[in-house]
Design a protein around this motif. Sequence first.
Motif, PDB file in Angstrom:
ATOM      1  N   ALA A 620     -14.652  30.425 -31.299  1.00  0.00           N
ATOM      2  CA  ALA A 620     -14.049  31.340 -32.226  1.00  0.00           C
ATOM      3  C   ALA A 620     -14.645  32.794 -32.295  1.00  0.00           C
ATOM      4  O   ALA A 620     -15.577  32.278 -32.986  1.00  0.00           O
ATOM      5  N   LEU A 621     -14.970  33.925 -31.774  1.00  0.00           N
ATOM      6  CA  LEU A 621     -15.670  34.756 -31.722  1.00  0.00           C
ATOM      7  C   LEU A 621     -15.541  35.419 -33.362  1.00  0.00           C
ATOM      8  O   LEU A 621     -14.926  35.845 -33.301  1.00  0.00           O
ATOM      9  N   GLU A 622     -16.081  36.400 -33.614  1.00  0.00           N
ATOM     10  CA  GLU A 622     -16.744  36.835 -35.039  1.00  0.00           C
ATOM     11  C   GLU A 622     -16.765  38.020 -34.288  1.00  0.00           C
ATOM     12  O   GLU A 622     -16.935  38.119 -32.777  1.00  0.00           O
ATOM     13  N   GLU A 623     -15.895  39.386 -34.680  1.00  0.00           N
ATOM     14  CA  GLU A 623     -15.549  40.910 -34.563  1.00  0.00           C
ATOM     15  C   GLU A 623     -17.097  40.938 -34.552  1.00  0.00           C
ATOM     16  O   GLU A 623     -17.346  41.690 -32.936  1.00  0.00           O
ATOM     17  N   LYS A 624     -17.800  40.489 -34.942  1.00  0.00           N
ATOM     18  CA  LYS A 624     -19.477  41.160 -34.807  1.00  0.00           C
ATOM     19  C   LYS A 624     -20.441  40.506 -33.310  1.00  0.00           C
ATOM     20  O   LYS A 624     -20.888  41.003 -33.295  1.00  0.00           O
ATOM     21  N   GLU A 625     -20.012  39.707 -32.743  1.00  0.00           N
ATOM     22  CA  GLU A 625     -20.345  38.853 -31.379  1.00  0.00           C
ATOM     23  C   GLU A 625     -19.772  39.670 -30.386  1.00  0.00           C
ATOM     24  O   GLU A 625     -20.144  39.200 -29.312  1.00  0.00           O
ATOM     25  N   LYS A 626     -18.539  40.253 -30.838  1.00  0.00           N
ATOM     26  CA  LYS A 626     -17.998  40.505 -29.535  1.00  0.00           C
ATOM     27  C   LYS A 626     -18.872  41.979 -29.354  1.00  0.00           C
ATOM     28  O   LYS A 626     -18.186  42.593 -28.280  1.00  0.00           O
ATOM     29  N   ILE A 627     -19.612  42.285 -30.387  1.00  0.00           N
ATOM     30  CA  ILE A 627     -20.422  43.701 -29.030  1.00  0.00           C
ATOM     31  C   ILE A 627     -21.723  43.257 -29.351  1.00  0.00           C
ATOM     32  O   ILE A 627     -22.378  42.283 -29.544  1.00  0.00           O
ATOM     33  N   ARG A 628     -22.158  43.059 -27.857  1.00  0.00           N
ATOM     34  CA  ARG A 628     -22.983  42.447 -27.640  1.00  0.00           C
ATOM     35  C   ARG A 628     -23.532  43.949 -26.672  1.00  0.00           C
ATOM     36  O   ARG A 628     -23.711  44.319 -25.960  1.00  0.00           O
ATOM     37  N   GLU A 629     -25.368  43.584 -27.144  1.00  0.00           N
ATOM     38  CA  GLU A 629     -26.479  44.464 -26.523  1.00  0.00           C
ATOM     39  C   GLU A 629     -27.312  43.653 -25.311  1.00  0.00           C
ATOM     40  O   GLU A 629     -28.530  44.077 -25.110  1.00  0.00           O
ATOM     41  N   ASN A 630     -27.352  42.677 -25.252  1.00  0.00           N
ATOM     42  CA  ASN A 630     -28.292  41.569 -24.744  1.00  0.00           C
ATOM     43  C   ASN A 630     -27.073  41.363 -23.523  1.00  0.00           C
ATOM     44  O   ASN A 630     -25.704  40.840 -23.705  1.00  0.00           O
ATOM     45  N   SER A 631     -27.747  40.544 -22.335  1.00  0.00           N
ATOM     46  CA  SER A 631     -26.980  39.950 -20.306  1.00  0.00           C
ATOM     47  C   SER A 631     -27.173  38.360 -21.814  1.00  0.00           C
ATOM     48  O   SER A 631     -27.450  38.024 -22.919  1.00  0.00           O
ATOM     49  N   VAL A 632     -25.583  37.824 -21.179  1.00  0.00           N
ATOM     50  CA  VAL A 632     -25.779  36.323 -21.168  1.00  0.00           C
ATOM     51  C   VAL A 632     -26.164  35.074 -20.220  1.00  0.00           C
ATOM     52  O   VAL A 632     -25.920  35.677 -18.921  1.00  0.00           O
ATOM     53  N   PHE A 633     -26.955  34.712 -20.837  1.00  0.00           N
ATOM     54  CA  PHE A 633     -27.748  33.666 -20.038  1.00  0.00           C
ATOM     55  C   PHE A 633     -27.499  32.959 -20.702  1.00  0.00           C
ATOM     56  O   PHE A 633     -26.979  31.773 -21.664  1.00  0.00           O
ATOM     57  N   MET A 634     -26.337  31.684 -20.352  1.00  0.00           N
ATOM     58  CA  MET A 634     -25.605  30.456 -19.622  1.00  0.00           C
ATOM     59  C   MET A 634     -26.198  29.149 -18.908  1.00  0.00           C
ATOM     60  O   MET A 634     -26.915  29.068 -18.679  1.00  0.00           O
ATOM     61  N   SER A 635     -26.507  27.819 -19.383  1.00  0.00           N
ATOM     62  CA  SER A 635     -27.445  26.942 -18.235  1.00  0.00           C
ATOM     63  C   SER A 635     -26.697  26.998 -17.093  1.00  0.00           C
ATOM     64  O   SER A 635     -27.895  26.792 -16.737  1.00  0.00           O
ATOM     65  N   TYR A 636     -26.122  26.466 -16.742  1.00  0.00           N
ATOM     66  CA  TYR A 636     -25.141  26.989 -15.340  1.00  0.00           C
ATOM     67  C   TYR A 636     -23.675  27.259 -15.920  1.00  0.00           C
ATOM     68  O   TYR A 636     -22.991  26.467 -16.847  1.00  0.00           O
ATOM     69  N   PRO A 637     -23.330  27.344 -14.358  1.00  0.00           N
ATOM     70  CA  PRO A 637     -21.369  26.931 -14.309  1.00  0.00           C
ATOM     71  C   PRO A 637     -21.121  26.641 -14.078  1.00  0.00           C
ATOM     72  O   PRO A 637     -22.253  24.975 -14.356  1.00  0.00           O
ATOM     73  N   ARG A 638     -19.659  26.137 -15.000  1.00  0.00           N
ATOM     74  CA  ARG A 638     -19.107  24.718 -15.801  1.00  0.00           C
ATOM     75  C   ARG A 638     -17.721  24.777 -15.765  1.00  0.00           C
ATOM     76  O   ARG A 638     -17.375  26.247 -16.179  1.00  0.00           O
ATOM     77  N   SER A 639     -17.130  23.326 -15.672  1.00  0.00           N
ATOM     78  CA  SER A 639     -15.250  23.845 -15.327  1.00  0.00           C
ATOM     79  C   SER A 639     -15.231  22.530 -16.218  1.00  0.00           C
ATOM     80  O   SER A 639     -15.618  21.379 -16.311  1.00  0.00           O
TER      81      SER A 639
END
Length: 723
Positions: A620-639
Amino acid sequence: MKRKNFLLILCIGLSTIIYSQSKKDNEILNDLIWGASNNTVEIPEKWKNESAVFLLKSIDYTYNRPHNSIEYTRIIHEKIKLLDQAAVSDYSEFKYKKNNSYRSYGTSIVKSKFTLGVKIIKPDGTEIIVDSEKVIEEDDQNKLAIPNLEKGDIIDYYFHTNVIMGENDLYHYEPVEDIVNEIYPIMDYQFVLNTEKDFFILFNTFNGAPKLKEEDLNLKKNRDRVRKYSFNMKDVDKKESQRWFYPFVELPSYKFQVNFARTGKYEKRAYAFIPKEADSIKSIIKKEDIFEFYTDKFRPYGDLGFVSQFLKGKTFASDEEKVKAVYYFIRHKFFTNYIEAYVFSEAKIMNAFNYYGYNPILFNKEEEFVRYFAAFLKNEKIDYEILIGSNRYNGDISKLLLESNAEFVLKVKTENPIYIESFNHYSTVNIISSQLEGINAYALKVTDQKHIDDIETTQLPKSNYKENNTSDVIDLTISDDFSTINVLKKSKNLGQNKLDEQGERLMFYDYVYQDYEKYGSLSVLDYVKKKKDKDRYEKELDALILNLKEKQKESFKKLSANEFSLELEDYDFKIVNNGRFGKGDAFEMDESFKINKDLIKKAGPNYILQIGKMIGGQIALEEKEKIRENSVFMSYPRSFSDAITLKIPEGYSVEGIESLNFDVVNETGGFTSKATLEGNLLKIKTMKFYANNFEPKENWSKMISFLDVAYQFSQGKILLKKN
């Protein structure tokens, strides 16, 4: 201090006899540290609405050599203005380890001392020094309350750590890695590093942090070559924690390590990345440095007697199959074979290692595993390369500075190349650490299976979201009185998802006895000859396992309760397959439980069922999270795939299933769901996937699009309407 929960631990990790700090020593430190502090109290207008602002953050490291000893000192000095009650609460208490000590360490005498100094500066300039000896001792930590703290106060404090070691000719200090930014803005950030002769320094700054500069000390006589280095930053913006973010990749930071070598011969024995001269700083580890450093460290070595015995009489369809079989064998022979013995010893049932007659620990470091497996490959004349990389959260391999950040992967050059890492109890061939997937790495080229004669840049393979999959099949049945919902859940995990589940769920008895049977090994109890002793040990072991299984069951129950955000009753589980022998070997588990009134609510003659919750909690993203200044680093692609079946109670129909249908897919991932009614069965299929392990910040809005609908589905309800 609550905000940071300062549990400061000395780099050598010693705990010994506590001794008291004299009041005079405190006064000397107060004068030394606070006397040199700046007196700025005003903050910029742009930060007036912050919770707090650092007026000063100063970090000072000193490595010197009094007489024949070596000494390490660290001073962290922070001066912060508290602007609201939340900040006042955060700084109302300091916590720190009890680590003043004096002891013998090998041939050296080690004396360590920690000092905390705190004072409050009121808005009118009044200074109140807090008595740092009025601490409350709790277990292994001290707690100091800061009284009468108010909004507008400045709290000025320092942590002083000093360690003196006796004679040492060669010593590697623990590496230091730190981020400049804090959760509050910093007006003035100061870093200082002081060293003397024979201290060799690796140091670099990253992501916009200033380069380290050497200060001219203007010393007429400097036989010990006293050196002082520093950098300074002004007006450093705050950086709050955020989802999927690697600070060392994007924020101003620094890393360093200091190594002491008393003479030239010890420099050669250092076995570490060090500059050629002590009065220079090495800031870059080049590809050539890697080649020179690791050429000798990876010579094939090891007693292959056990492997030869394992291979005797066996045939394999290919070298690929042989390599896999040997990997799983040595995982058992030199690791899982001894886990039960450790359990016996830890539980104080008996010292089980007495029955083995030799030291069971073969691989203390990854390098030892690489050398041993290389010896097997050399013996079998199978070509290989040694890949050297660094975890993605450290940044690209071109920025490697610290040997502790280096990771190793063997690439076995069979017809279908095999990638393997040093083992743990569930490691799998061709599933490497997610932090190494897709990274640039250095490949040490090996000829004749033993000579490293070249190095080149390469890239490690990366898994896809289909390989890293969790599939859940969930059957829901509502009780006749609608008071409970009976749930049967079958889970199947593959790839990196499998490793996560195995690491969190597997206990030693879930795989050790299977390994004994597979490889014909003896259990600890098989070594015990006296029946009386064996019966007693077996009874104690059974009691221990029974207790552990109860705890395991309770742990699994909590995991599932957290997953669904629901209270569960009558929970039970079964591990169907532990998934430890191959990339396609799934970790499978069955669970059954009941959900009471949390999921279903009466609405007149009808019932509302929150069926969306059955795919588990969603972001559940908060409104402040929807503005992003940095790249998105996730652990790995997944499904994550879910197939939910609900049996509609007799006498009821279902409404609202159309609101459960979604279809949002783009290059970053997606969420799809389809609800259909087949007779008295409501069937729902969902699929959520993250396509990559990295997204540029420009793609964040595309990720939001499917994250939002996944959360919307999880809040979905249906109406069971009375006919």
